[in-house]
Design a protein around this motif. Structure first.
Motif, PDB file in Angstrom:
ATOM      1  N   GLU A 173      12.708  28.769   6.138  1.00 24.28           N
ATOM      2  CA  GLU A 173      13.844  28.416   5.294  1.00 24.28           C
ATOM      3  C   GLU A 173      14.573  27.253   5.949  1.00 24.28           C
ATOM      4  N   PRO A 174      14.323  26.031   5.491  1.00 21.79           N
ATOM      5  CA  PRO A 174      13.525  25.742   4.301  1.00 21.79           C
ATOM      6  C   PRO A 174      12.030  25.665   4.603  1.00 21.79           C
ATOM      7  N   PRO A 175      11.184  25.856   3.596  1.00 23.83           N
ATOM      8  CA  PRO A 175       9.753  25.609   3.803  1.00 23.83           C
ATOM      9  C   PRO A 175       9.500  24.115   3.992  1.00 23.83           C
ATOM     10  N   VAL A 176       8.417  23.818   4.700  1.00 27.45           N
ATOM     11  CA  VAL A 176       7.977  22.437   4.886  1.00 27.45           C
ATOM     12  C   VAL A 176       6.678  22.250   4.127  1.00 27.45           C
ATOM     13  N   VAL A 177       6.616  21.217   3.290  1.00 28.58           N
ATOM     14  CA  VAL A 177       5.442  20.982   2.449  1.00 28.58           C
ATOM     15  C   VAL A 177       4.852  19.617   2.783  1.00 28.58           C
ATOM     16  N   PHE A 178       3.650  19.614   3.347  1.00 27.58           N
ATOM     17  CA  PHE A 178       2.922  18.364   3.567  1.00 27.58           C
ATOM     18  C   PHE A 178       2.184  18.030   2.277  1.00 27.58           C
ATOM     19  N   CYS A 179       2.577  16.926   1.658  1.00 34.84           N
ATOM     20  CA  CYS A 179       2.151  16.607   0.294  1.00 34.84           C
ATOM     21  C   CYS A 179       0.966  15.661   0.217  1.00 34.84           C
ATOM     22  N   GLY A 180       0.523  15.098   1.350  1.00 37.58           N
ATOM     23  CA  GLY A 180      -0.455  14.022   1.243  1.00 37.58           C
ATOM     24  C   GLY A 180       0.132  12.898   0.403  1.00 37.58           C
ATOM     25  N   ASP A 181      -0.718  12.126  -0.251  1.00 39.71           N
ATOM     26  CA  ASP A 181      -0.240  10.970  -1.009  1.00 39.71           C
ATOM     27  C   ASP A 181       0.138  11.308  -2.448  1.00 39.71           C
ATOM     28  N   LEU A 182       0.229  12.601  -2.764  1.00 42.39           N
ATOM     29  CA  LEU A 182       0.835  12.965  -4.039  1.00 42.39           C
ATOM     30  C   LEU A 182       2.279  12.499  -4.094  1.00 42.39           C
ATOM     31  N   VAL A 183       2.914  12.414  -2.917  1.00 42.84           N
ATOM     32  CA  VAL A 183       4.282  11.909  -2.800  1.00 42.84           C
ATOM     33  C   VAL A 183       4.275  10.771  -1.790  1.00 42.84           C
ATOM     34  N   GLU A 184       4.905   9.659  -2.142  1.00 43.00           N
ATOM     35  CA  GLU A 184       5.075   8.541  -1.207  1.00 43.00           C
ATOM     36  C   GLU A 184       6.521   8.092  -1.247  1.00 43.00           C
ATOM     37  N   GLU A 185       7.070   7.823  -0.050  1.00 42.52           N
ATOM     38  CA  GLU A 185       8.458   7.395   0.034  1.00 42.52           C
ATOM     39  C   GLU A 185       8.603   5.945   0.460  1.00 42.52           C
ATOM     40  N   SER A 186       7.666   5.446   1.265  1.00 44.02           N
ATOM     41  CA  SER A 186       7.796   4.088   1.787  1.00 44.02           C
ATOM     42  C   SER A 186       7.246   3.031   0.840  1.00 44.02           C
ATOM     43  N   GLY A 187       6.814   3.441  -0.332  1.00 44.10           N
ATOM     44  CA  GLY A 187       6.332   2.527  -1.356  1.00 44.10           C
ATOM     45  C   GLY A 187       6.090   3.303  -2.629  1.00 44.10           C
ATOM     46  N   GLU A 188       5.689   2.611  -3.673  1.00 43.19           N
ATOM     47  CA  GLU A 188       5.364   3.285  -4.924  1.00 43.19           C
ATOM     48  C   GLU A 188       4.085   4.108  -4.765  1.00 43.19           C
ATOM     49  N   PRO A 189       3.950   5.223  -5.484  1.00 47.13           N
ATOM     50  CA  PRO A 189       2.700   5.980  -5.443  1.00 47.13           C
ATOM     51  C   PRO A 189       1.512   5.085  -5.792  1.00 47.13           C
ATOM     52  N   GLN A 190       0.464   5.184  -4.990  1.00 46.00           N
ATOM     53  CA  GLN A 190      -0.698   4.328  -5.162  1.00 46.00           C
ATOM     54  C   GLN A 190      -1.759   5.033  -5.997  1.00 46.00           C
ATOM     55  N   ALA A 191      -2.130   4.435  -7.102  1.00 50.75           N
ATOM     56  CA  ALA A 191      -3.124   5.002  -7.997  1.00 50.75           C
ATOM     57  C   ALA A 191      -4.384   4.149  -7.943  1.00 50.75           C
ATOM     58  N   GLY A 192      -5.351   4.580  -7.133  1.00 46.62           N
ATOM     59  CA  GLY A 192      -6.618   3.879  -7.036  1.00 46.62           C
ATOM     60  C   GLY A 192      -7.574   4.338  -8.120  1.00 46.62           C
ATOM     61  N   PRO A 193      -8.828   3.907  -8.035  1.00 49.92           N
ATOM     62  CA  PRO A 193      -9.805   4.249  -9.074  1.00 49.92           C
ATOM     63  C   PRO A 193     -10.119   5.738  -9.145  1.00 49.92           C
TER      64      PRO A 193
END
Length: 242
Positions: A173-193
């Motif tokens: 409490e609180p839980p910690v969630v490692f999201c991978g690149d589903l979430v990005e903060e230092s740039g826009e989410p990157q959508a590759g092929p």
């Protein structure tokens, strides 16, 4: 293993984000690697972009753990900056989302080429890609791990950023969630092929359900964020997907 208060996160350039949880933002692509230290076992989240980077992470983790070793390795998705260091963790049980193993093995050349395209030395990229193996455990749905005093859930929440998106939820409490690149903060989410833009908002709904309103969400790239940030990014992606 060290006790909770003994883990010298800052001394190794890591950031403490929970009682027995830390992360490091790697140079180059600002890629996050996480470490969860239980009393009996330790889990690393992602492995860096080369064998050398993976070995450095393994050595750092062992010092942080007071001589313990990384026993579990979770790969959040099959992109070079997150997986090519994985062969530097012999003996660790490696986890990935369902279907990722065949993709990693069949896609070794593509991973190598992507790494080179982004500036990794060609020899280092080839060595890492050539040594890459399929994860020993593929997660479909959720999988609970007990590291000894620390409970972790691995969840296959994709498709979204890729077809094989795994998140790591550290109970607390609180839980910690490692999201991978589903979430990005230092740039826009990157959508590759290999992205699934129409399905990505639904993946983030599943991430938010796992972490809840108080969760600390760790992006694949960037600063730790709260549920409001993830919700806003989901809404932008939903609008973009139409």
């Amino acid at each position: 293993m060290r006790t909770t208060r003994d883990i010298p996160w800052a001394a190794e350039g890591w950031e403490r984000i929970g009682p027995r949880t830390g992360r490091r933002r790697l140079p180059g692509w600002d890629c996050t690697v996480g470490l969860v230290a239980g009393e009996r076992a330790a889990l690393l989240v992602d492995a860096g972009s080369t064998l050398r980077e993976g070995a450095e992470l393994r050595e750092q983790a062992e010092r942080l753990l007071g001589g313990g070793r990384v026993t579990h390795l979770a790969l959040t998705h099959p992109h070079f900056d997150h997986v090519l260091g994985a062969p530097a963790f012999p003996g660790a049980t490696v986890y990935g989302a369902a279907g990722v193993g065949a993709l990693l093995v069949a896609g070794r050349e593509e991973l190598r080429d992507d790494a080179v395209r982004y500036g990794v030395d060609p020899g280092a990229a080839a060595a890492a890609a050539g040594a890459l193996r399929a994860p020993g455990v593929e997660v479909s749905g959720t999988l609970a791990l007990d590291l000894g005093g620390v409970s972790v859930v691995l969840a296959d929440v994709g498709p979204g950023h890729t077809g094989q998106d795994l998140v790591v939820v550290v109970a607390g409490e609180p839980p910690v969630v490692f999201c991978g690149d589903l979430v990005e903060e230092s740039g826009e989410p990157q959508a590759g092929p290999d992205a699934h833009p129409a399905a990505w908002p639904g993946a983030l709904d599943r991430v938010l359900a796992l972490g809840g309103p108080t969760g600390r969400y760790v992006p694949g790239h960037g600063a730790v964020v709260g549920a409001a940030f993830v919700t806003a990014q989901r809404d932008v992606l939903r609008t973009a997907a139409g």
